[in-house]
Design a protein around this motif. Sequence first.
Motif, short mmCIF file in Angstrom:
data_model
loop_
_atom_site.label_atom_id
_atom_site.label_comp_id
_atom_site.label_asym_id
_atom_site.label_seq_id
_atom_site.Cartn_x
_atom_site.Cartn_y
_atom_site.Cartn_z
N HIS A 1 48.25 19.42 27.33
CA HIS A 1 48.43 18.71 28.57
C HIS A 1 47.26 18.92 29.61
N ARG B 1 50.73 13.39 29.83
CA ARG B 1 51.54 13.46 28.80
C ARG B 1 50.99 14.69 28.12
N ARG C 1 50.40 16.11 24.37
CA ARG C 1 49.64 15.71 22.77
C ARG C 1 50.29 16.78 22.08
N GLU D 1 60.96 14.65 25.81
CA GLU D 1 61.21 13.19 26.66
C GLU D 1 62.44 13.35 27.39
N HIS E 1 58.84 14.39 30.06
CA HIS E 1 57.60 14.24 29.43
C HIS E 1 57.44 12.98 28.72
N ARG E 2 56.15 12.46 28.81
CA ARG E 2 55.68 11.50 27.85
C ARG E 2 55.04 12.43 26.67
N GLN F 1 52.79 12.39 22.83
CA GLN F 1 52.04 11.75 21.98
C GLN F 1 51.83 12.67 20.97
#
Length: 572
Positions: free
Chosen positions: A499, A505, A507, A522, A526-527, A529
């Motif tokens: 992050h 987001r 990752r 989520e 949080h977003r 990926q």
Amino acid sequence: MAAGWAAAATVVALAASSSPLLAQDNGTVRSAGGMVSSQQWIASEVGAEVLARGGNAVDAAIATGFALAVTHPTAGNIGGGGFMVVRFPDGRTTSLDFREKAPLAAHPEMWLDEDGGYSSERHHNSHLAVGVPGTVAGFDKAHRLYGSADWVDLVQPSVDLAARGFELSEALAGSITRFANGRGSRYEASVATFTNAGEAYGAGETWRQPELARALERIRDEGRDGFYRGETARLITEEMRRGGGIITEEDLERYQARERTPIHGTYRGYDVISMPPPSSGGVAIVTMLNILEAFDLRTMGHNSPEYVHHVSEAMRRAFRDRARYLADVDFADVPVRKLTSKEHATWLRRDIDPERASISHPTDVAAPYESPETTHYSVVDADGMAVSVTYTLEYGYGSGIVVPGAGFLLNNEMGDFNAGPGLTNARGLIGTEANLARPEQRMLSSMSPSIVARDGELVAVVGTPGGRTIINTTLQLILNLIDFGMDVQEAVDAPRFHHQWLPDRIRIEGDGFAPGTVEALEALGHRVQAGGRQGSANSIGIDPVTGERIGAPDPRSADAGARGSDAPGGGR
Ligand code: DON
């Protein structure tokens, strides 16, 4: 950033063929003597041989660095720059800053085109993007200050590798071919270097680099003058004039590597030694460790949603400080002491909600693209001297420009300066003051070569490439070792996440997290990926019982390998 992540994923996926993460032999090597762990096993072998002949860890680091310039051209270099952190057997520490600097003719608006618009092409893909290289000056200085072997013996193995050639692995043959057909195709000398008279090299073929061999011979014979003066300097400046670059003979002549006091933090009784500005890495890692010290991470469980949440919140806050404050200390006031203090961490920690993700506010800064190509290697000698090196050309293959007649690639490190005054925008440009291009300023870096010790004893040498993810990968290596008691190979292998404040987001490495992790994060707001791989953390740990050096190459890199000075030929 999405483009950077995708590119990183492609590079790593191609390098590792179709093997899933950790499916390969892990390549751990043990040695009672010295150890080198790098992204390219031939270079590790060169360093281990220097150790076996009685050279110290600095000698081996220099020899490994020159060898990577021949065998790992995406990032190994003499035309780039980097950082070296050293811990001596008696516990003293130092660091060498051989980061590229801006040429004398640089100015904050140099990335604007004729119409006054920002030009990413100029900033990242032109002769203007080339910073004054630092690697040779850095190795020369490290050798003068702390080396013990003859300089000639540190450079000669690389002269031989370049002149006689070495066998291309599948990964490397594929990589240089893609480069020669892609960004490299713009430059005749790049095509000539990375193809066999225009034909693609295949796996198993011998790759010779005669011009690079001669450039290395000049370094072997004349030290730093063999690069910053004479024939090589002439060839660099000729190419600059030909391609519209601004590096002059004076810029090369004036380049100085600097010795700097490392960043020193403490975490649960361990000492963490890392790179100071112009790297942002050491400061950010110590800030995050200070924040996390108050949480019981072990009870949360490694890579559990709760753990990823808390660590990501620490990352978010450290990266916000990074964007606000960090730059070359010779040009900007960077409050290093404050940022690395326990008090500051207490203040940053106060609004971490265990049940809810914070929100990053893009008030006056945002995050620019950073490329995924750099390389990290670690060295420990038989006496316990430890050296942690990360160096880079910035993008994979740097600017893509091979210096005609000298056979080496120039960096595009000027891309690590901000885009231009006031140019901050929602698409990710940064225009804040401190890290604008100015004559002789060094561009801000994320490279974080680091060393962990405890009670006066060396514990591990860690670091990684990966642009901004470097800082967070290095943090996680340290947490894996300290909070979760992993051995060094487990710490390297474990799945990683990232992050960086903005974009807001997390990752995560796609194939490593337990089912349900993304959904749980989520649910906290949080977003997330998922996808790609993060870094290449070629590290070394010390066995706490036997004192053996444990070389832990990163399985994410196909050609990585560790070599022990008493076990040459081991490992991958
Ligand atoms: O100095 C920096 O932070 C970047 N130029 C590093 C680029 C990088 O790490 C690419 N890595 N794999």
